[in-house]
Scaffold this motif. Structure first.
Motif, PDB file in Angstrom:
ATOM      1  N   PRO A 163      69.732   9.768  40.349  1.00  0.00           N
ATOM      2  CA  PRO A 163      68.806  10.450  41.266  1.00  0.00           C
ATOM      3  C   PRO A 163      67.397  10.568  40.699  1.00  0.00           C
ATOM      4  O   PRO A 163      66.428  10.613  41.449  1.00  0.00           O
ATOM      5  N   LEU A 184      67.359   5.647  46.925  1.00  0.00           N
ATOM      6  CA  LEU A 184      68.776   5.891  46.653  1.00  0.00           C
ATOM      7  C   LEU A 184      69.641   4.737  47.151  1.00  0.00           C
ATOM      8  O   LEU A 184      70.498   4.225  46.430  1.00  0.00           O
ATOM      9  N   SER A 187      69.365   1.751  45.008  1.00  0.00           N
ATOM     10  CA  SER A 187      70.136   1.840  43.767  1.00  0.00           C
ATOM     11  C   SER A 187      71.616   1.582  44.023  1.00  0.00           C
ATOM     12  O   SER A 187      72.302   0.973  43.201  1.00  0.00           O
ATOM     13  N   MET A 188      72.118   2.059  45.177  1.00  0.00           N
ATOM     14  CA  MET A 188      73.506   1.767  45.522  1.00  0.00           C
ATOM     15  C   MET A 188      73.702   0.260  45.675  1.00  0.00           C
ATOM     16  O   MET A 188      74.749  -0.281  45.332  1.00  0.00           O
ATOM     17  N   VAL A 198      75.795   0.735  54.052  1.00  0.00           N
ATOM     18  CA  VAL A 198      76.484   1.902  54.619  1.00  0.00           C
ATOM     19  C   VAL A 198      75.776   3.186  54.195  1.00  0.00           C
ATOM     20  O   VAL A 198      75.621   4.122  54.984  1.00  0.00           O
ATOM     21  N   ALA A 199      75.294   3.202  52.944  1.00  0.00           N
ATOM     22  CA  ALA A 199      74.653   4.411  52.416  1.00  0.00           C
ATOM     23  C   ALA A 199      73.368   4.762  53.157  1.00  0.00           C
ATOM     24  O   ALA A 199      72.914   5.899  53.099  1.00  0.00           O
ATOM     25  N   ARG A 201      72.974   5.531  55.966  1.00  0.00           N
ATOM     26  CA  ARG A 201      73.210   6.568  56.964  1.00  0.00           C
ATOM     27  C   ARG A 201      72.543   7.880  56.585  1.00  0.00           C
ATOM     28  O   ARG A 201      72.382   8.755  57.441  1.00  0.00           O
ATOM     29  N   VAL A 202      72.195   8.060  55.304  1.00  0.00           N
ATOM     30  CA  VAL A 202      71.530   9.311  54.924  1.00  0.00           C
ATOM     31  C   VAL A 202      70.100   9.378  55.455  1.00  0.00           C
ATOM     32  O   VAL A 202      69.464  10.416  55.387  1.00  0.00           O
ATOM     33  N   ASP A 204      67.560   9.578  58.416  1.00  0.00           N
ATOM     34  CA  ASP A 204      67.712   9.959  59.830  1.00  0.00           C
ATOM     35  C   ASP A 204      66.890   9.129  60.804  1.00  0.00           C
ATOM     36  O   ASP A 204      67.313   8.935  61.919  1.00  0.00           O
ATOM     37  N   GLU A 286      66.913  16.652  46.232  1.00  0.00           N
ATOM     38  CA  GLU A 286      67.345  17.626  45.242  1.00  0.00           C
ATOM     39  C   GLU A 286      67.788  16.888  43.992  1.00  0.00           C
ATOM     40  O   GLU A 286      68.566  15.944  44.054  1.00  0.00           O
ATOM     41  N   LEU A 287      67.246  17.300  42.845  1.00  0.00           N
ATOM     42  CA  LEU A 287      67.702  16.700  41.598  1.00  0.00           C
ATOM     43  C   LEU A 287      68.907  17.495  41.116  1.00  0.00           C
ATOM     44  O   LEU A 287      68.791  18.683  40.830  1.00  0.00           O
TER      45      LEU A 287
ATOM     46  N   ASN B  58      77.573  12.026  40.498  1.00  0.00           N
ATOM     47  CA  ASN B  58      76.569  13.077  40.395  1.00  0.00           C
ATOM     48  C   ASN B  58      75.377  12.611  41.201  1.00  0.00           C
ATOM     49  O   ASN B  58      74.396  12.124  40.672  1.00  0.00           O
ATOM     50  N   TRP B  59      75.445  12.763  42.489  1.00  0.00           N
ATOM     51  CA  TRP B  59      74.636  11.960  43.389  1.00  0.00           C
ATOM     52  C   TRP B  59      74.636  12.621  44.743  1.00  0.00           C
ATOM     53  O   TRP B  59      75.671  12.575  45.439  1.00  0.00           O
ATOM     54  N   PRO B  60      73.564  13.286  45.147  1.00  0.00           N
ATOM     55  CA  PRO B  60      73.621  13.956  46.439  1.00  0.00           C
ATOM     56  C   PRO B  60      73.713  12.958  47.587  1.00  0.00           C
ATOM     57  O   PRO B  60      73.044  11.923  47.552  1.00  0.00           O
ATOM     58  N   VAL B  64      79.037   9.736  53.114  1.00  0.00           N
ATOM     59  CA  VAL B  64      78.281   9.670  54.346  1.00  0.00           C
ATOM     60  C   VAL B  64      79.181   9.604  55.568  1.00  0.00           C
ATOM     61  O   VAL B  64      78.727   9.735  56.688  1.00  0.00           O
ATOM     62  N   TYR B  87      72.621  20.510  54.198  1.00  0.00           N
ATOM     63  CA  TYR B  87      71.920  21.743  53.859  1.00  0.00           C
ATOM     64  C   TYR B  87      71.957  22.734  55.009  1.00  0.00           C
ATOM     65  O   TYR B  87      71.825  23.925  54.824  1.00  0.00           O
ATOM     66  N   THR B  92      69.260  16.570  62.263  1.00  0.00           N
ATOM     67  CA  THR B  92      69.675  15.512  63.180  1.00  0.00           C
ATOM     68  C   THR B  92      70.128  14.206  62.549  1.00  0.00           C
ATOM     69  O   THR B  92      70.422  13.266  63.262  1.00  0.00           O
ATOM     70  N   SER B  93      70.181  14.104  61.202  1.00  0.00           N
ATOM     71  CA  SER B  93      70.569  12.801  60.666  1.00  0.00           C
ATOM     72  C   SER B  93      72.061  12.568  60.897  1.00  0.00           C
ATOM     73  O   SER B  93      72.828  13.496  61.121  1.00  0.00           O
ATOM     74  N   THR B  94      72.445  11.275  60.869  1.00  0.00           N
ATOM     75  CA  THR B  94      73.809  10.891  61.235  1.00  0.00           C
ATOM     76  C   THR B  94      74.845  11.617  60.391  1.00  0.00           C
ATOM     77  O   THR B  94      75.857  12.097  60.896  1.00  0.00           O
ATOM     78  N   ASP B  95      74.576  11.717  59.065  1.00  0.00           N
ATOM     79  CA  ASP B  95      75.578  12.325  58.194  1.00  0.00           C
ATOM     80  C   ASP B  95      75.754  13.804  58.515  1.00  0.00           C
ATOM     81  O   ASP B  95      76.863  14.323  58.520  1.00  0.00           O
TER      82      ASP B  95
END
Lengths: 477, 263
Positions: A163, A184, A187-188, A198-199, A201-202, A204, A286-287, B58-60, B64, B87, B92-95
């Motif tokens: 992160p 992010l 990096s995935m 797929v990631a 999706r975070v 918006d 957020e770290l 360790n990855w926010p 998903v 949070y 409104t995000s998909t997740d």
């Protein structure tokens, strides 16, 4: 039971509208405020921090260094290079052991066994020289580097470093008009592009999500790391004395990875100023706290979730590819095999880009999985250049116990430093594998964007290779 | 909760009562939703309960999509749904939508909220939002080991009294507190523990009246949809996502599709 006439949506919404005016406009704020107020009240009652001052905040201290303006990027590149250097330096020896077991020992046993029970030559050719050998090759080439690379990468992730990488990259991506979280998902993508897609999706906003999807392929995935590492060791590492070879080739691989990040930014920038116009949206990243990595568990999960998973995928795709390779090398039309026809036909075209027909055919065969590019390239090189002394016939993957053997074959096939560099560039810039293409379609539900994500990198790849080759020929001649 | 001390006689310490079912989730008795802020260890709790190895990092924002798994405890079968970390329930995000829709309309029997003990106040914002929309919840106060390292002390009893739900301190990475968590889940699911969830009290009569009249209309349009009070509140706030969902009729399709078919 509900028998009343259904009310229309408009009716509900207009009622909501009227009531909203009656209540005043600040309802959202009131609700949010009272939630924050409640949270802070409860927290005050229940949380107590003992002697706050005496405790040293290590997280903050580490973050000050690894996300600092001047040291952030150098530390990032250094860690990346260190991981590759350890991988390159340590993988060669176990690779040799596995190869000598699977290829030198087991392959003749299988061949003799098949002959003893009376297999026709073509059947033992397809199954043992085609399918078995390609699988054995993939295992011996890929297992050791992955078993070293993935645990180290997972330890960095578990510790909480990744992160911070995203944090360092965030402002660059926003300047390119993309979402900061793209750092992010990128990096995935260094693990697997399908997972990176797929990631997304975070993210918006659909506009920024599309940009992240299209550019994810510029992250070198683990199917391509072995190609990069091997070619860099042969052609770049070979330029310097053996003492420095490891460090120089690791540096070259990091260089290609950084070039990928550069392309990711440039393409994001271009997209957000043309077809996907818009402003970057703000978000807070957020770290997470640093956590001591759980070494044993990390070793276990990285071995099961990543190493075995990726290896299994490579094996599953190598098996039919091995059969296909054997067939195109053994089905003859006139004097030449199918493979030779294609290679001879495409060579002049490929030479324009500093590549060769072998590489093009290998990338077509390897559409399902980037992992099998190198084995396919080697095998096709032997067929097309008719190198004596290696291999056991057309379409047979031969024993290559060391990087030096591989180098001998490639040099005999007419490869130069330029071919090596172009292969590294082309490996970075070509179509995503079929799994990723399918994932992109599933995520975007759009043929148009899937097509763009597929063909944009390959067009760029040809353009960059063409440019590199022309400049090279001008300078070297 | 009375059984938080390590007494050997407590039923919650009978580890053998837990059978991890992995992905075998047919004929479940209860559905458990795992919610919480990103990077609080939901996936670690999920893995501990189900025996699955959903990759943790360790990855926010690592989870998903919804991940599902099962376990059996004291002869009851549970299905656990690991929701993406969020949070709040208001964005409104998909997740975040995945998490919000499941808690709202999927009607889990128990919502386990995993909170980071080192950042309790911020985590409580989500906890309070969830308590607005569900009657049955358990708070898993995770990362207690980190809180201890940072000299943070939390009064779990008062917290439980304030929130009106069981509060279980845990360190999921070290597998601490998991048996107590199972016990609390069982008590809430079976109805032996009746939650009295904290609700925001600042609602005026005028607001309540407005909500009531809107709920009346919504009931006619979307019969059987749970949590209409919450939908009404969102509409009164002018939440564009909710307005669109009413307009397109999508709101009506949320409920049946999200209720698992096998219960």
């Amino acid at each position: 039971m509900e028998n009343k006439e259904k009310v229309s949506a408009e009716e509900i919404l207009s009622l909501a509208n009227t009531l909203r005016w009656d209540l005043g406009m600040n309802l959202h704020d009131t609700v949010t405020e009272s939630i924050y107020e409640g949270a802070s009240k409860i927290a005050k009652k229940t949380v107590r921090v003992k002697d706050e001052k005496s405790s040293v905040n290590w997280d903050l201290k580490i973050d000050k260094v690894v996300t600092s303006k001047w040291l952030g990027f150098p530390i990032m590149f250094f860690l990346l290079a260190l991981v590759f250097w350890i991988t390159v330096a340590a993988a060669n020896i176990p690779s040799g052991w596995i190869a000598s077991l699977l290829i030198d020992t087991l392959h003749p046993i299988l061949k003799n066994g098949a002959a003893a029970i009376g297999f026709p030559w073509w059947l033992s050719g397809v199954l043992i020289d085609g399918a078995y050998l390609s699988v054995a090759w993939v295992v011996s080439v890929m297992l050791p580097p992955m078993a070293i690379f993935f645990p180290m990468f997972t330890l960095l992730e578990d510790f909480g470093y990744l992160p911070r990488v995203a944090f360092n990259m965030d402002s660059l991506f926003r300047k390119a008009g993309a979402h900061g979280k793209q750092a992010l998902t990128m990096s995935m993508g260094f693990g697997c592009n399908a997972a990176g897609v797929v990631a997304t999706r975070v993210i918006d906003s659909p506009r920024e999500r599309l940009i992240a999807i299209i550019t994810n392929n510029f992250s070198l995935c683990n199917g391509r790391w072995p190609t990069q590492i091997l070619i860099a060791s042969i052609f770049i590492g070979g330029l310097v004395s053996s003492r420095w070879a490891g460090i120089v080739s690791a540096g070259a691989v990091v260089g290609v990875a950084v070039l990928g990040i550069f392309f990711s930014l440039v393409v994001s920038w271009a997209l957000s100023r043309s077809v996907l116009k818009g402003e970057a949206s703000a978000f807070s990243l957020e770290l997470p706290p640093y956590r001591p990595p759980r070494i044993l568990q990390t070793l276990y999960t990285s071995l099961i979730d990543r190493t075995i998973f990726v290896l299994w995928r490579a094996v599953v795709f190598a098996l039919p590819a091995g059969i296909l390779i054997w067939l195109v090398a053994n089905i003859h039309i006139g004097e030449l095999s199918l493979a030779e026809w294609f290679i001879n036909w495409s060579d002049p075209f490929a030479m324009l880009f500093g590549l060769n027909g072998v590489i093009l055919l290998a990338y077509i065969i390897a559409i399902p999985a980037n992992e099998i590019v190198i084995p396919t390239v080697l095998m096709l090189t032997v067929i097309s250049s008719g190198i004596a002394g290696v291999g056991a016939g057309d379409g047979v993957m031969f024993e290559l116990d060391s990087i030096a053997d591989t180098e001998r074959v490639l040099r005999a096939g007419g490869w130069t430093l330029l071919t090596g560099i172009n292969l590294m560039l082309f490996s970075l810039l070509h179509n995503p594998c079929s799994t990723t293409i399918y994932t992109i379609y599933k995520e975007t539900k759009s043929v148009k964007w899937t097509m763009i994500s597929t063909f944009l990198p390959i067009v760029m790849g040809f353009a960059i290779c063409f440019f590199t080759t022309q400049v090279w020929r001008l300078l070297v001649k | 909760m009375s059984n938080q001390h390590n007494c050997e006689n407590c039923p919650v310490h009978h580890k053998e009562n837990l059978i991890r079912l992995g992905i075998a989730m047919d004929k479940v008795d209860y559905v458990i939703a795992l919610a919480g802020n990103p990077n609080t260890g939901k996936s670690t709790v999920f893995n501990n309960l189900t025996g699955l190895r959903q990759h943790t990092g360790n990855w926010p924002g690592k989870t998903v999509t919804r991940a599902e798994g099962g376990f059996s405890y004291n002869d009851k079968r549970y299905k656990v749904v690991d929701l993406p970390g969020t949070y709040s329930l208001l964005s409104t995000s998909t997740d975040e939508e995945v998490a919000r829709n499941f808690i709202l309309f999927g009607r889990p029997d128990v919502t386990v909220i995993v909170a980071d003990a080192t950042r309790l106040e911020r985590n409580l914002n989500l906890v309070l939002q969830i308590l607005e929309i569900t009657d049955r919840a358990v708070l898993c106060l995770n990362l207690m080991d980190e809180a201890k390292r940072n000299n943070i002390e939390i009064d779990e009893r008062t917290l439980s009294k304030e929130l009106g739900i069981p509060v279980i301190p845990a360190a999921a990475r070290q597998k601490e507190g998991m048996m107590e968590l199972l016990g609390a889940i069982e008590e809430v699911a079976s109805g032996r523990y009746i939650c009295k969830p904290h609700r925001i009290k600042s609602r005026s009569d005028k607001l309540n009246h407005a909500i009531d009249s809107l709920v009346g209309k919504l009931k006619q349009q979307f019969p059987g949809l749970p949590n209409l009070n919450w939908v009404a509140l969102r509409l009164l706030e002018g939440d564009q996502g909710m307005i669109d969902a009413v307009n397109s009729g999508e709101l009506g399709t949320l409920s049946p599709s999200l209720i698992p078919a096998d219960i």
